[in-house]
Write an enzyme that holds these catalytic residues in place. Structure first.
Site, PDB file in Angstrom:
ATOM      1  N   THR A   1      -4.427  11.642   4.971  1.00 39.12           N
ATOM      2  CA  THR A   1      -4.235  10.798   3.788  1.00 39.12           C
ATOM      3  C   THR A   1      -5.579  10.691   3.063  1.00 39.12           C
ATOM      4  OG1 THR A   1      -4.895   8.730   4.851  1.00 39.12           O
ATOM      5  CG2 THR A   1      -2.583   9.374   5.100  1.00 39.12           C
TER       6      THR A   1
ATOM      7  N   SER B   1     -10.868  -5.350  13.105  1.00 40.26           N
ATOM      8  CA  SER B   1      -9.806  -5.782  12.170  1.00 40.26           C
ATOM      9  C   SER B   1      -8.439  -5.351  12.682  1.00 40.26           C
ATOM     10  CB  SER B   1     -10.067  -5.235  10.751  1.00 40.26           C
ATOM     11  OG  SER B   1      -9.800  -3.851  10.650  1.00 40.26           O
ATOM     12  N   LYS B   2      -8.360  -4.179  13.294  1.00 40.06           N
ATOM     13  CA  LYS B   2      -7.061  -3.705  13.795  1.00 40.06           C
ATOM     14  C   LYS B   2      -6.694  -4.369  15.132  1.00 40.06           C
ATOM     15  CE  LYS B   2      -5.952  -0.922  10.400  1.00 40.06           C
ATOM     16  NZ  LYS B   2      -4.827  -1.210   9.504  1.00 40.06           N
TER      17      LYS B   2
ATOM     18  N   GLY C   1       0.819  -1.218   0.000  1.00 43.06           N
ATOM     19  CA  GLY C   1       0.000   0.000   0.000  1.00 43.06           C
ATOM     20  C   GLY C   1       0.844   1.256   0.000  1.00 43.06           C
TER      21      GLY C   1
ATOM     22  N   SER D   1      -1.290  -0.952  12.419  1.00 41.15           N
ATOM     23  CA  SER D   1      -2.548  -1.062  13.146  1.00 41.15           C
ATOM     24  C   SER D   1      -3.172   0.326  13.159  1.00 41.15           C
ATOM     25  CB  SER D   1      -2.251  -1.597  14.551  1.00 41.15           C
ATOM     26  OG  SER D   1      -3.392  -1.609  15.353  1.00 41.15           O
TER      27      SER D   1
ATOM     28  N   TYR E   1     -13.944  -2.017  11.722  1.00 36.52           N
ATOM     29  CA  TYR E   1     -12.568  -1.542  11.526  1.00 36.52           C
ATOM     30  C   TYR E   1     -11.759  -1.767  12.809  1.00 36.52           C
ATOM     31  CZ  TYR E   1      -8.641   1.571  10.468  1.00 36.52           C
ATOM     32  OH  TYR E   1      -7.387   2.086  10.257  1.00 36.52           O
TER      33      TYR E   1
ATOM     34  N   SER F   1       1.268   3.317  -2.608  1.00 39.66           N
ATOM     35  CA  SER F   1       0.939   4.255  -3.685  1.00 39.66           C
ATOM     36  C   SER F   1       0.526   5.616  -3.155  1.00 39.66           C
ATOM     37  CB  SER F   1      -0.183   3.673  -4.552  1.00 39.66           C
ATOM     38  OG  SER F   1      -1.349   3.496  -3.769  1.00 39.66           O
ATOM     39  N   SER F   2       0.147   5.697  -1.879  1.00 35.54           N
ATOM     40  CA  SER F   2      -0.308   6.988  -1.334  1.00 35.54           C
ATOM     41  C   SER F   2      -0.148   6.997   0.183  1.00 35.54           C
ATOM     42  CB  SER F   2      -1.787   7.218  -1.691  1.00 35.54           C
ATOM     43  OG  SER F   2      -2.592   6.283  -0.996  1.00 35.54           O
TER      44      SER F   2
END
Ligand code: NDP
Length: 235
Positions: A181, A149-150, A12, A132, A146, A14-15
């Site tokens: 971001t 998941s973290k 990840g 995380s 979310y 790209s940004s």
């Protein structure tokens, strides 16, 4: 001549945070490879970009093989790829969305770990840094999937660190707070939006908007990652 720079793979990149980590580590003398689902076409970057989708076993294997063919080793893996779901009450997100979120945020970390750890074992050294979130340690309503998941990333990282440290491989989780971001823009929307929660949704958007005013620059997270890579953790 043999490449003496430590080789880093960042998913990840790209940004946002991943790109900032890549730029920081390059400036510090690391040999950096980024990944993006769009590969080299994902924009102008000063580091090579490998095509990789962390939800796809074959894509993960191909990218790691390509890197090993070029460099012969991987010193640091930064598992950064991830996304969120816009704030919603629990039942507005579908099971399909829950699966998609875990497939990238958690199983993406697992797939990358399975692909890279055998090489690190052969080397007898390596660093794995898992992205995380502050929400990986502090629960918060309306973003429960979310958060979950973290939290999974946190438990996995801590357990792996205990498992791999005897082999010279250390694993850390990093917990950024709000960071400027495309993360919010890339949030997927909840599957259904119930009318009765519209005013709550507006309120949550306002709260997030206010928090974003004080958000960190991605370079702040990149500094923390560099510190974690360099840290001599007690065994
Ligand atoms: P961005 O949306 O800017 O970047 C997300 C990156 O993840 C992109 O480079 C994207 O690459 C990549 N990505 C998404 N899905 C996949 C996939 N399936 N396979 C490979 N790459 C994928 O957001 P951030 O930089 O903010 O997010 C980076 C990490 O930081 C995430 O794990 C996020 O959860 C975490 N984080 C962010 C915070 C914030 O406030 N911004 C706070 C705390 C943690 P591409 O689209 O090119 O494939």
């Amino acid at each position: 001549m043999k490449n003496l720079k430590p080789v880093v793979l960042i998913t990840g990149a790209s940004s946002g945070i991943g790109e900032a980590i890549a730029n920081k580590l390059m400036a510090e003398g690391y040999k950096v490879y980024g990944t993006s689902r769009r590969g080299a076409t994902s924009g102008q970057h000063r580091f090579p970009m490998l095509e990789l989708d962390v939800t796809d076993d074959a894509s993960v294997a191909t990218a790691v093989e390509k890197l090993l063919a070029r460099e012969g080793r991987i010193d640091v893996l930064v598992n950064n790829a991830g996304f969120g779901i816009a704030p919603a009450v629990a039942e507005e997100s579908s099971i399909e969305q829950a699966k998609a979120l875990f497939d990238t945020n958690f199983l993406g970390v697992v797939r990358m770990t399975h692909a890279v750890v055998p090489q690190m074992r052969r080397q007898g050294s390596g660093r794995i840094i898992n992205m995380s979130s502050i929400l990986g340690v502090v629960p918060m309503p309306y973003v429960a999937l979310y958060v979950a998941s973290k939290h999974a990333v946190e438990g996995y990282s801590e357990s792996l660190d205990h498992e791999l440290r005897t082999q010279g491989i250390r694993v850390s989780a990093i917990e950024p707070a709000y960071t400027k971001t495309k993360f919010e823009a890339n949030n997927i929307e909840p599957d259904t939006k119930r009318g009765e929660y519209e005013s709550l949704r507006k309120h949550l958007a306002q709260v997030v908007g206010e928090a974003m005013k004080n958000a960190d620059e991605p370079s702040v997270v990149a500094d923390v990652v560099l510190t974690a890579i360099r840290a001599e953790k007690p065994k």
